[in-house]
Design a protein around this motif. Structure first.
Motif, PDB file in Angstrom:
ATOM      1  N   LEU A  93       0.829  -1.208   0.000  1.00  0.00           N
ATOM      2  CA  LEU A  93       0.000   0.000   0.000  1.00  0.00           C
ATOM      3  C   LEU A  93       0.863   1.257   0.000  1.00  0.00           C
ATOM      4  CD1 LEU A  93      -2.785  -0.952   2.582  1.00  0.00           C
ATOM      5  CD2 LEU A  93      -2.978  -0.900   0.095  1.00  0.00           C
ATOM      6  N   GLU A  94       2.012   1.187   0.663  1.00  0.00           N
ATOM      7  CA  GLU A  94       2.886   2.356   0.751  1.00  0.00           C
ATOM      8  C   GLU A  94       3.738   2.543  -0.500  1.00  0.00           C
ATOM      9  OE1 GLU A  94       3.600   2.604   5.584  1.00  0.00           O
ATOM     10  OE2 GLU A  94       4.957   1.380   4.363  1.00  0.00           O
ATOM     11  N   GLN A  95       3.962   1.462  -1.244  1.00  0.00           N
ATOM     12  CA  GLN A  95       4.851   1.528  -2.405  1.00  0.00           C
ATOM     13  C   GLN A  95       4.135   1.940  -3.690  1.00  0.00           C
ATOM     14  OE1 GLN A  95       6.448  -2.417  -2.471  1.00  0.00           O
ATOM     15  NE2 GLN A  95       7.923  -2.042  -0.814  1.00  0.00           N
ATOM     16  N   VAL A  96       2.849   1.630  -3.786  1.00  0.00           N
ATOM     17  CA  VAL A  96       2.097   1.881  -5.024  1.00  0.00           C
ATOM     18  C   VAL A  96       1.156   3.058  -4.818  1.00  0.00           C
ATOM     19  CG1 VAL A  96       0.460   0.897  -6.674  1.00  0.00           C
ATOM     20  CG2 VAL A  96       2.245  -0.548  -5.667  1.00  0.00           C
ATOM     21  N   ARG A  97       1.014   3.864  -5.843  1.00  0.00           N
ATOM     22  CA  ARG A  97       0.116   5.007  -5.752  1.00  0.00           C
ATOM     23  C   ARG A  97      -1.289   4.596  -6.187  1.00  0.00           C
ATOM     24  NH1 ARG A  97      -0.614   9.498  -2.828  1.00  0.00           N
ATOM     25  NH2 ARG A  97      -2.216  10.778  -3.824  1.00  0.00           N
ATOM     26  N   TYR A  98      -2.166   4.470  -5.223  1.00  0.00           N
ATOM     27  CA  TYR A  98      -3.574   4.185  -5.489  1.00  0.00           C
ATOM     28  C   TYR A  98      -4.372   5.473  -5.338  1.00  0.00           C
ATOM     29  CZ  TYR A  98      -2.146  -0.676  -4.626  1.00  0.00           C
ATOM     30  OH  TYR A  98      -1.513  -1.896  -4.661  1.00  0.00           O
ATOM     31  N   ASP A  99      -5.500   5.523  -6.009  1.00  0.00           N
ATOM     32  CA  ASP A  99      -6.392   6.671  -5.849  1.00  0.00           C
ATOM     33  C   ASP A  99      -7.304   6.504  -4.638  1.00  0.00           C
ATOM     34  OD1 ASP A  99      -5.712   8.194  -8.302  1.00  0.00           O
ATOM     35  OD2 ASP A  99      -6.458   6.388  -9.296  1.00  0.00           O
ATOM     36  N   LEU A 100      -7.586   5.233  -4.300  1.00  0.00           N
ATOM     37  CA  LEU A 100      -8.522   4.976  -3.211  1.00  0.00           C
ATOM     38  C   LEU A 100      -8.301   3.573  -2.669  1.00  0.00           C
ATOM     39  CD1 LEU A 100     -12.162   6.020  -2.905  1.00  0.00           C
ATOM     40  CD2 LEU A 100     -11.749   3.572  -2.895  1.00  0.00           C
ATOM     41  N   PHE A 101      -8.427   3.433  -1.350  1.00  0.00           N
ATOM     42  CA  PHE A 101      -8.387   2.125  -0.704  1.00  0.00           C
ATOM     43  C   PHE A 101      -9.814   1.708  -0.363  1.00  0.00           C
ATOM     44  CE2 PHE A 101      -4.310   3.958   1.259  1.00  0.00           C
ATOM     45  CZ  PHE A 101      -3.520   3.507   0.212  1.00  0.00           C
ATOM     46  N   HIS A 102     -10.132   0.452  -0.625  1.00  0.00           N
ATOM     47  CA  HIS A 102     -11.432  -0.091  -0.217  1.00  0.00           C
ATOM     48  C   HIS A 102     -11.154  -1.321   0.630  1.00  0.00           C
ATOM     49  CE1 HIS A 102     -15.815  -1.301  -1.450  1.00  0.00           C
ATOM     50  NE2 HIS A 102     -15.576  -1.486  -0.159  1.00  0.00           N
ATOM     51  N   VAL A 103     -11.415  -1.218   1.921  1.00  0.00           N
ATOM     52  CA  VAL A 103     -11.113  -2.308   2.838  1.00  0.00           C
ATOM     53  C   VAL A 103     -12.400  -3.040   3.207  1.00  0.00           C
ATOM     54  CG1 VAL A 103     -11.174  -0.766   4.852  1.00  0.00           C
ATOM     55  CG2 VAL A 103      -9.965  -2.941   4.999  1.00  0.00           C
ATOM     56  N   HIS A 104     -12.331  -4.365   3.171  1.00  0.00           N
ATOM     57  CA  HIS A 104     -13.506  -5.208   3.394  1.00  0.00           C
ATOM     58  C   HIS A 104     -13.385  -5.955   4.719  1.00  0.00           C
ATOM     59  CE1 HIS A 104     -14.872  -4.612  -0.813  1.00  0.00           C
ATOM     60  NE2 HIS A 104     -13.578  -4.498  -1.037  1.00  0.00           N
ATOM     61  N   ASN A 105     -12.818  -5.290   5.700  1.00  0.00           N
ATOM     62  CA  ASN A 105     -12.589  -5.881   7.012  1.00  0.00           C
ATOM     63  C   ASN A 105     -12.470  -4.741   8.009  1.00  0.00           C
ATOM     64  OD1 ASN A 105     -10.327  -6.569   9.133  1.00  0.00           O
ATOM     65  ND2 ASN A 105     -11.241  -8.527   8.576  1.00  0.00           N
ATOM     66  N   SER A 106     -13.002  -4.929   9.205  1.00  0.00           N
ATOM     67  CA  SER A 106     -12.972  -3.835  10.181  1.00  0.00           C
ATOM     68  C   SER A 106     -11.962  -4.069  11.301  1.00  0.00           C
ATOM     69  CB  SER A 106     -14.367  -3.637  10.795  1.00  0.00           C
ATOM     70  OG  SER A 106     -14.806  -4.828  11.435  1.00  0.00           O
ATOM     71  N   GLY A 107     -11.069  -5.030  11.128  1.00  0.00           N
ATOM     72  CA  GLY A 107     -10.083  -5.329  12.155  1.00  0.00           C
ATOM     73  C   GLY A 107      -8.748  -4.661  11.893  1.00  0.00           C
TER      74      GLY A 107
END
Length: 412
Positions: A93-107
């Motif tokens: 996540l830190e190495q690649v430039r994403y426009d948006l993160f979508h996380v499917h877990n609340s932990g």
């Protein structure tokens, strides 16, 4: 737009509702100009990178912060309820430039995404697939059962890493799969962009006729009714109630066979089902089949050949298998719990019965035999699917939500 889809586990051979949503929406989003990279732990699979249908899937080593933790305990957490650390996933996540993160877990995965979001200035949204407010107490206790007699050192690591526990507070948007939980989320987070976005279904897959025949495989005579339940072999799914129903119906002289399809996530519950069949002489009238890949024609055949589809869950945020049954033209009888109460319109698209109530379930079975009712329910349900639950419709709404979140985030 380039997104990272962060999910606890992603294994085509051990499929669940969350994996279904992530995979099908990622495929459909491609046509809308949204690319997705699926990032998961290696739970149930090997670490590494694969590409399937143009979608990159990366799986990373992980661990559960408990000592001692045997292989059976780890496997139980992999299947259900695990809250892992995955340092390699964070590095990606830190190495690649994403426009948006979508996380499917609340932990912890969501807490990790929150930390990277603050550092990188990239917004994230969080989806609730498994429910968060109406999980029965008995199920909550069972989720932590594998951790008995272990020392939890995760809290120490959390403090050292300065993780914030309320990962929802930092989210730029919240998605609730179950309609029943939206009001509570809005009450707790009144300033958040919250939407109800149900699951979708591959209508082409479940409408297309297949050659495989369960009736032939099981040697069922033409007059025998075939009942179907597709779900994990798990106390939450409450297949035991269907065995009790079957026992009553056979005692009354009815000619039926019950087919249970789904991966086993709780081994003691499978043993309980098998023991019940043995004690009540049901073994020749019940077939329990391991989970099938979502693209296996045997899964489609089961839906298409069944006379009735049942979902007797004690807790169910949505019920994607109901959509699959509707696509195949099957009448549905479901427990009036969680998101099922909103998904199934009693008497219009299916029949509902009181949770874990054998008498209510048997009444629903009698009710569905009213002349023309099964056909009426199936016809209405198919129209409901076409109008609301195709992946094209769901993914368009998701793409619109992403765009709104990005605009609001960068505007502020």
């Amino acid at each position: 737009m380039h997104t990272a889809q962060i999910i606890r586990r992603f294994n085509f051979h051990d499929w669940g509702g969350t994996e279904n949503v992530v995979w099908n929406s990622a495929l459909e989003l491609l046509s809308l100009g949204v690319t997705s990279e699926i990032l998961a732990t290696a739970a149930g699979a090997k670490p590494g990178k694969t590409i399937n249908s143009g979608i990159k899937i990366r799986r990373y080593p992980y661990f559960y912060p408990y000592w001692p933790l045997g292989s059976r305990q780890k496997q139980a957490l992999d299947k259900k309820g695990g809250n892992p650390f995955a340092p390699g996933l964070r590095q990606r996540l830190e190495q690649v430039r994403y426009d948006l993160f979508h996380v499917h877990n609340s932990g912890r995965l969501a807490e990790m995404v929150q930390a990277v979001s603050r550092k990188q200035g990239v917004p994230y949204v969080i989806s609730f697939h498994g429910g968060c407010f109406d999980i029965p107490e008995a199920e909550q206790k069972e989720l932590i059962a594998p951790l008995r007699w272990t020392f939890p050192y995760g809290g120490i690591l959390d403090r050292l890493l300065r993780r914030k526990r309320d990962c929802i507070a930092g989210a730029a948007g919240i998605i609730s799969v179950g309609a029943n939980e939206v009001p509570k989320l809005q009450e707790l987070y009144p300033d958040k962009h919250i939407i109800h976005l149900p699951n979708g279904v591959n209508t082409r897959q479940f409408r297309k006729r297949v050659k495989y025949s369960w009736r032939h495989k099981l040697g069922l005579p033409p007059e025998r009714r075939l009942y179907l339940c597709v779900s994990r072999i798990d106390y939450q799914k409450n297949q035991l109630l269907l065995l009790k129903m079957l026992s009553e119906q056979l005692r009354a002289g009815e000619d039926v066979h019950l087919l249970l399809i789904g991966p086993c996530t709780v081994s003691w519950y499978l043993e309980q089902l098998q023991e019940y069949c043995r004690v009540h002489n049901l073994s020749e009238r019940v077939t329990i089949f391991p989970g099938l890949r979502p693209d296996d024609e045997r899964l489609v055949a089961a839906y298409q050949e069944a006379d009735l589809f049942f979902l007797p869950s004690l807790h169910e945020p949505f019920g994607i298998v109901v959509l699959e049954a509707w696509c195949a033209g099957r009448p549905v009888i479901a427990a009036a719990v969680g998101g099922l109460q909103y998904l199934v319109q009693d008497g219009e698209t299916g029949l509902l019965f009181k949770s874990d109530d054998l008498s209510s379930l048997l009444q629903a079975c009698q009710r569905v035999r009213q002349p023309g009712l099964a056909e009426y329910l199936a016809r209405n349900a198919w129209l409901e699917v076409k109008n609301k639950y195709t992946w094209a419709r769901i993914s368009q709404r998701l793409a619109n939500f992403y765009a709104e979140v990005l605009e609001q985030y960068h505007h502020h």
